[in-house]
Every structure is written in C-alpha cells, then in structure tokens.
Design a protein around this motif. Structure first.
Motif, PDB file in Angstrom:
ATOM      1  N   GLY A 132      49.634  11.735  49.991  1.00 59.09           N
ATOM      2  CA  GLY A 132      49.047  13.001  50.435  1.00 59.09           C
ATOM      3  C   GLY A 132      47.586  12.986  50.048  1.00 59.09           C
ATOM      4  N   ASP A 133      46.785  13.838  50.682  1.00 61.87           N
ATOM      5  CA  ASP A 133      45.351  13.805  50.369  1.00 61.87           C
ATOM      6  C   ASP A 133      44.941  14.805  49.307  1.00 61.87           C
ATOM      7  OD1 ASP A 133      45.993  15.717  52.223  1.00 61.87           O
ATOM      8  OD2 ASP A 133      44.187  15.519  53.415  1.00 61.87           O
ATOM      9  N   HIS A 134      45.827  15.753  48.975  1.00 61.10           N
ATOM     10  CA  HIS A 134      45.465  16.751  47.956  1.00 61.10           C
ATOM     11  C   HIS A 134      46.685  17.587  47.626  1.00 61.10           C
ATOM     12  CE1 HIS A 134      45.700  19.557  51.270  1.00 61.10           C
ATOM     13  NE2 HIS A 134      44.858  18.790  51.939  1.00 61.10           N
ATOM     14  N   GLY A 135      46.553  18.411  46.605  1.00 58.61           N
ATOM     15  CA  GLY A 135      47.612  19.353  46.260  1.00 58.61           C
ATOM     16  C   GLY A 135      47.355  20.712  46.895  1.00 58.61           C
ATOM     17  N   MET A 136      47.874  21.763  46.278  1.00 58.74           N
ATOM     18  CA  MET A 136      47.720  23.119  46.822  1.00 58.74           C
ATOM     19  C   MET A 136      47.977  24.118  45.710  1.00 58.74           C
ATOM     20  SD  MET A 136      47.274  24.845  49.823  1.00 58.74           S
ATOM     21  CE  MET A 136      47.779  23.819  51.199  1.00 58.74           C
ATOM     22  N   VAL A 137      47.196  25.201  45.698  1.00 56.56           N
ATOM     23  CA  VAL A 137      47.432  26.248  44.696  1.00 56.56           C
ATOM     24  C   VAL A 137      47.431  27.597  45.411  1.00 56.56           C
ATOM     25  CG1 VAL A 137      44.982  26.620  44.070  1.00 56.56           C
ATOM     26  CG2 VAL A 137      46.776  27.066  42.382  1.00 56.56           C
ATOM     27  N   GLY A 138      48.230  28.538  44.891  1.00 57.69           N
ATOM     28  CA  GLY A 138      48.279  29.871  45.489  1.00 57.69           C
ATOM     29  C   GLY A 138      46.992  30.638  45.219  1.00 57.69           C
ATOM     30  N   THR A 139      46.537  31.401  46.227  1.00 59.31           N
ATOM     31  CA  THR A 139      45.363  32.268  46.046  1.00 59.31           C
ATOM     32  C   THR A 139      45.774  33.671  46.483  1.00 59.31           C
ATOM     33  OG1 THR A 139      44.602  31.732  48.285  1.00 59.31           O
ATOM     34  CG2 THR A 139      43.669  30.443  46.488  1.00 59.31           C
ATOM     35  N   CYS A 140      45.412  34.670  45.682  1.00 62.68           N
ATOM     36  CA  CYS A 140      45.725  36.047  46.036  1.00 62.68           C
ATOM     37  C   CYS A 140      44.492  36.910  45.827  1.00 62.68           C
ATOM     38  CB  CYS A 140      46.878  36.561  45.180  1.00 62.68           C
ATOM     39  SG  CYS A 140      48.407  36.691  46.129  1.00 62.68           S
ATOM     40  N   GLU A 229      40.615  27.521  39.194  1.00 67.24           N
ATOM     41  CA  GLU A 229      41.813  27.348  40.018  1.00 67.24           C
ATOM     42  C   GLU A 229      42.404  28.685  40.479  1.00 67.24           C
ATOM     43  OE1 GLU A 229      46.157  25.168  39.373  1.00 67.24           O
ATOM     44  OE2 GLU A 229      45.004  25.822  37.647  1.00 67.24           O
ATOM     45  N   GLY A 230      42.610  28.814  41.789  1.00 61.93           N
ATOM     46  CA  GLY A 230      43.270  29.996  42.337  1.00 61.93           C
ATOM     47  C   GLY A 230      42.356  31.178  42.625  1.00 61.93           C
ATOM     48  N   PHE A 231      41.083  31.103  42.196  1.00 63.74           N
ATOM     49  CA  PHE A 231      40.147  32.194  42.480  1.00 63.74           C
ATOM     50  C   PHE A 231      39.387  31.923  43.772  1.00 63.74           C
ATOM     51  CE2 PHE A 231      41.213  33.177  38.230  1.00 63.74           C
ATOM     52  CZ  PHE A 231      40.962  34.529  38.069  1.00 63.74           C
ATOM     53  N   LYS A 232      38.852  32.999  44.374  1.00 62.01           N
ATOM     54  CA  LYS A 232      38.079  32.863  45.608  1.00 62.01           C
ATOM     55  C   LYS A 232      36.782  33.638  45.476  1.00 62.01           C
ATOM     56  CE  LYS A 232      41.260  34.420  48.507  1.00 62.01           C
ATOM     57  NZ  LYS A 232      41.919  34.790  49.780  1.00 62.01           N
ATOM     58  N   VAL A 233      35.738  33.147  46.141  1.00 62.82           N
ATOM     59  CA  VAL A 233      34.464  33.861  46.195  1.00 62.82           C
ATOM     60  C   VAL A 233      34.328  34.473  47.581  1.00 62.82           C
ATOM     61  CG1 VAL A 233      31.950  33.590  46.172  1.00 62.82           C
ATOM     62  CG2 VAL A 233      33.344  32.389  44.484  1.00 62.82           C
ATOM     63  N   GLU A 234      33.922  35.728  47.633  1.00 62.49           N
ATOM     64  CA  GLU A 234      33.621  36.373  48.914  1.00 62.49           C
ATOM     65  C   GLU A 234      32.287  37.085  48.821  1.00 62.49           C
ATOM     66  OE1 GLU A 234      36.963  38.734  50.209  1.00 62.49           O
ATOM     67  OE2 GLU A 234      38.252  36.959  50.414  1.00 62.49           O
ATOM     68  N   GLN A 235      31.730  37.443  49.980  1.00 66.23           N
ATOM     69  CA  GLN A 235      30.417  38.084  50.002  1.00 66.23           C
ATOM     70  C   GLN A 235      30.498  39.513  49.482  1.00 66.23           C
ATOM     71  OE1 GLN A 235      27.566  36.360  51.033  1.00 66.23           O
ATOM     72  NE2 GLN A 235      26.381  38.055  50.264  1.00 66.23           N
ATOM     73  N   LYS A 236      31.372  40.294  50.092  1.00 68.27           N
ATOM     74  CA  LYS A 236      31.424  41.717  49.703  1.00 68.27           C
ATOM     75  C   LYS A 236      32.861  42.230  49.613  1.00 68.27           C
ATOM     76  CE  LYS A 236      30.637  43.310  54.477  1.00 68.27           C
ATOM     77  NZ  LYS A 236      30.340  42.074  55.188  1.00 68.27           N
ATOM     78  N   ARG A 237      32.986  43.335  48.921  1.00 72.86           N
ATOM     79  CA  ARG A 237      34.314  43.934  48.722  1.00 72.86           C
ATOM     80  C   ARG A 237      34.899  44.429  50.036  1.00 72.86           C
ATOM     81  NH1 ARG A 237      35.521  44.983  43.544  1.00 72.86           N
ATOM     82  NH2 ARG A 237      33.875  44.379  42.104  1.00 72.86           N
ATOM     83  N   SER A 238      36.228  44.262  50.178  1.00 72.06           N
ATOM     84  CA  SER A 238      36.896  44.817  51.358  1.00 72.06           C
ATOM     85  C   SER A 238      38.303  45.213  50.937  1.00 72.06           C
ATOM     86  CB  SER A 238      36.949  43.783  52.479  1.00 72.06           C
ATOM     87  OG  SER A 238      37.860  42.759  52.150  1.00 72.06           O
ATOM     88  N   LYS A 239      38.995  45.924  51.824  1.00 76.52           N
ATOM     89  CA  LYS A 239      40.352  46.395  51.496  1.00 76.52           C
ATOM     90  C   LYS A 239      41.415  45.335  51.798  1.00 76.52           C
ATOM     91  CE  LYS A 239      39.731  50.863  50.395  1.00 76.52           C
ATOM     92  NZ  LYS A 239      38.504  50.595  49.607  1.00 76.52           N
ATOM     93  N   ARG A 240      40.966  44.193  52.343  1.00 72.90           N
ATOM     94  CA  ARG A 240      41.909  43.163  52.773  1.00 72.90           C
ATOM     95  C   ARG A 240      42.732  42.646  51.582  1.00 72.90           C
ATOM     96  NH1 ARG A 240      40.951  37.852  53.818  1.00 72.90           N
ATOM     97  NH2 ARG A 240      38.875  38.089  52.948  1.00 72.90           N
ATOM     98  N   GLN A 241      44.034  42.539  51.788  1.00 71.57           N
ATOM     99  CA  GLN A 241      44.891  41.958  50.746  1.00 71.57           C
ATOM    100  C   GLN A 241      45.704  40.839  51.372  1.00 71.57           C
ATOM    101  OE1 GLN A 241      45.267  42.639  47.363  1.00 71.57           O
ATOM    102  NE2 GLN A 241      43.402  43.796  47.654  1.00 71.57           N
ATOM    103  N   GLU A 242      45.492  39.624  50.928  1.00 76.64           N
ATOM    104  CA  GLU A 242      46.309  38.540  51.485  1.00 76.64           C
ATOM    105  C   GLU A 242      46.586  37.517  50.398  1.00 76.64           C
ATOM    106  OE1 GLU A 242      44.014  36.588  54.537  1.00 76.64           O
ATOM    107  OE2 GLU A 242      42.798  35.553  53.033  1.00 76.64           O
ATOM    108  N   CYS A 243      47.688  36.835  50.557  1.00 74.73           N
ATOM    109  CA  CYS A 243      48.004  35.737  49.663  1.00 74.73           C
ATOM    110  C   CYS A 243      48.191  34.488  50.502  1.00 74.73           C
ATOM    111  CB  CYS A 243      49.280  36.021  48.880  1.00 74.73           C
ATOM    112  SG  CYS A 243      49.034  37.260  47.592  1.00 74.73           S
ATOM    113  N   GLY A 244      47.692  33.369  50.019  1.00 74.51           N
ATOM    114  CA  GLY A 244      47.835  32.119  50.755  1.00 74.51           C
ATOM    115  C   GLY A 244      47.722  30.956  49.791  1.00 74.51           C
ATOM    116  N   GLY A 245      47.190  29.846  50.277  1.00 73.08           N
ATOM    117  CA  GLY A 245      47.038  28.674  49.430  1.00 73.08           C
ATOM    118  C   GLY A 245      45.741  27.973  49.754  1.00 73.08           C
ATOM    119  N   SER A 246      45.242  27.214  48.793  1.00 71.06           N
ATOM    120  CA  SER A 246      43.988  26.516  49.010  1.00 71.06           C
ATOM    121  C   SER A 246      43.946  25.232  48.187  1.00 71.06           C
ATOM    122  CB  SER A 246      42.819  27.431  48.615  1.00 71.06           C
ATOM    123  OG  SER A 246      41.611  26.924  49.113  1.00 71.06           O
TER     124      SER A 246
END
Length: 311
Positions: A132-140, A229-246
């Motif tokens: 495989g080329d990489h693993g995966m971690v949950g992001t919320c 690990e598991g954190f995400k950077v975004e530009q601005k705050r929003s009400k969006r709530q999603e969980c996925g993997g990265s």
C-alpha cells in the motif's frame, strides 16, 4: 489534467527501467504509468489508462491473461492497482465497518489472482509484492485549526494557501517575508489564544526536520505547517460537521504506515521483516529481475536483507 506532462515526473519509474533493460513491462493503473517518458511509450495492450469504474475482477483477469501469451511475450514485470480501501477511508475514516468490507473485497481479488496463477501452474514461479502507499487516520471537525484565528498576529490570505490539510503549504506573495510570516504564525499558535494552536507548527521549508526530505525542490512552497495526526487546518469557521479519513501526516506517525506482503521463489516462507521505507521496493524489484536500476533513494544492501539468494 497536467499530470500526463512528462516534465512533472523527475525519477525513472520501474517500468521504464524494465524496458531499458530489454524486458517487457505491463502496467494496470499504476500512478504515472500513462506518462510517455524516456523509453516508456505506454504500449497498447500493456498499459491501461486509469478508469475507476472498471470492475476489480476485470483488472485481475486481464493480468492473468498475460500468462496465457506465448512465453516470450509474457511481461517480466506487471503492476495491478486497486483504489480501495483508500476510497472508503477518505469518506468514513479507517475504523468504519465499510472499511472492513472494502478490505474483504480486495482480499477476494487477491484470492482470484492466486487461484488463477495456480490454475496455470505458475503460482510458485511468480514473485508477488503486495504493497500500500500509505495508511489512514480518522479526522473529525472538532479537531480543527483556523487560519483566520491568527489575524491578530498575521493575516493569511486564502490566495497564499496551496494546501490546508494534512500538510499546510503557504506561498506568500513577493514582498512578504516568509520568515516573518512563520515567526508571527508560531507566535499566535503558541499564545494559547488560538483553538488547537498547539497541534500546528509552522516552518520555513529549509528548517523542516531533515528526515522528511522536504526542502530541496523548488516546487515545495517556502512555508510548511506540520499538523498533528488527525487534525485539519481550515481558513475560517463554519457550521460544517463531518468525519472522514486522511493521510499525508508526518510519516513517522504509526497510522501512516502501510502493508508489505510478498510471496514467491525469492521470498522465505513465513518470515517477518522489520519496517522499512517504500523507496526500498525499487531495488527489490531490480534485484529479483537481475537488472540494472537507475540511481534512487533506496539502499543497495536492502534486497539482500529480504530476499533469498537467486539460483
């Protein structure tokens, strides 16, 4: 769509090496194989253009059909690619039951490949490398860092940002000092007044840890942020709530690791090998094929540590 332009591809891929040594290679959706480069012309019938809607069993059967060719036409090297379970992992994260289903489907496909080789009486003669080329971690979305929260220290315009997650990459415009931006961003992140600020560290690319090998190319933006690990950077705050993997976090993180399974006349049965970097696989293949490889980042002694001596 510019990915088929050879100028982006600087190394010599293994299929090009195989052809350079006078052998036949076939590629099935292996990334980069559609690029015509050097002696590799993506030969018709031996090089498939990527199409994600093509059923997995059709891919396996096409590769098995190569073994039915006259012996001097059978490729010495073949690739086969499945986009699962990566595809599901991005949508639902690595711990969802749908990942288990996706893994089971791939397991079935490997079974189909093995029984097809056994039916042809060649399973014990073929060296198979399964990677495989990489693993995966949950992001919320509770694990977020917002660039707009840094406005008190420095304003990062979205036009500057080449990628947000899992690697923050920033290209400040001419006249803006990257060093200055890095200093102010880290000051804000360490202040205790930025949500999750402690999970992001920003560097000038030349100051990144050397083990990442991520500073020499002029394609790499001058400012790089390493995100925990598991954190995400975004530009601005929003009400969006999603969980996925990265994936694409620091490769020292255990969840980014992948799998290596091999079978064949050059591999000892039931042996476990210590973890290694994927760049080693190129020399493994050239050693098995007994061909001269191009200069690369693997170590020349690695194949001996894994392979049985050739007869």
């Amino acid at each position: 769509m510019g990915s088929h332009d050879p100028k982006w591809w600087l190394g010599e891929p293994i299929w090009e090496t195989v052809v350079n040594n006078g052998l036949k290679a076939s590629t099935y959706f292996w990334p980069g194989a559609e690029v015509k480069k050097g002696s590799w012309t993506c030969p018709k019938g031996l090089c498939m253009f990527y199409n994600s809607s093509l059923p997995f069993q059709e891919r396996v059967d096409s590769v098995l059909n190569y073994f039915d060719l006259p012996s001097d036409e059978i490729p010495s090297f073949m690739t086969l690619y499945f986009e699962d379970p990566d595809h599901q992992g991005h949508k639902v994260g690595p711990d969802d039951p749908r990942i288990t289903e996706a893994v089971a489907r791939i397991d079935t496909m490997i079974g189909r490949l093995i029984s097809g080789l056994e039916k042809r009486g060649v399973f014990e003669d073929v060296n198979i490398i399964f990677v495989g080329d990489h693993g995966m971690v949950g992001t919320c979305d509770k694990k977020l860092i917002f660039l707009d929260d840094l406005a008190k220290w420095v304003e990062i315009s979205k036009e500057w940002v080449q990628s947000y997650s899992p690697l923050l990459a920033i290209y400040p415009p001419p006249g803006v000092s990257p060093k200055d931006v890095v200093g102010k961003m880290n000051e804000g992140l360490k202040s205790g007044n930025v949500d999750n600020g402690e999970y992001l560290r920003v560097y000038l690319k030349e100051d990144l840890p050397a083990r990442l090998h991520y500073s020499e190319s002029d394609r790499i933006p001058p400012i790089i942020g390493l995100i925990k690990e598991g954190f995400k950077v975004e530009q601005k705050r929003s009400k969006r709530q999603e969980c996925g993997g990265s994936h694409g976090y620091d490769n020292a993180v255990f969840s980014m690791r992948s799998v290596f399974i091999a079978h064949g006349p050059r591999f000892g049965r039931g042996r476990k090998v210590p973890s290694f970097e994927n760049v080693e696989i190129y020399n493994l293949v050239t050693n098995i094929l007994n061909i001269q490889g191009a200069p690369n980042n693997g170590t020349s002694s690695f194949p001996e540590s894994i392979l049985l001596p050739s007869h």
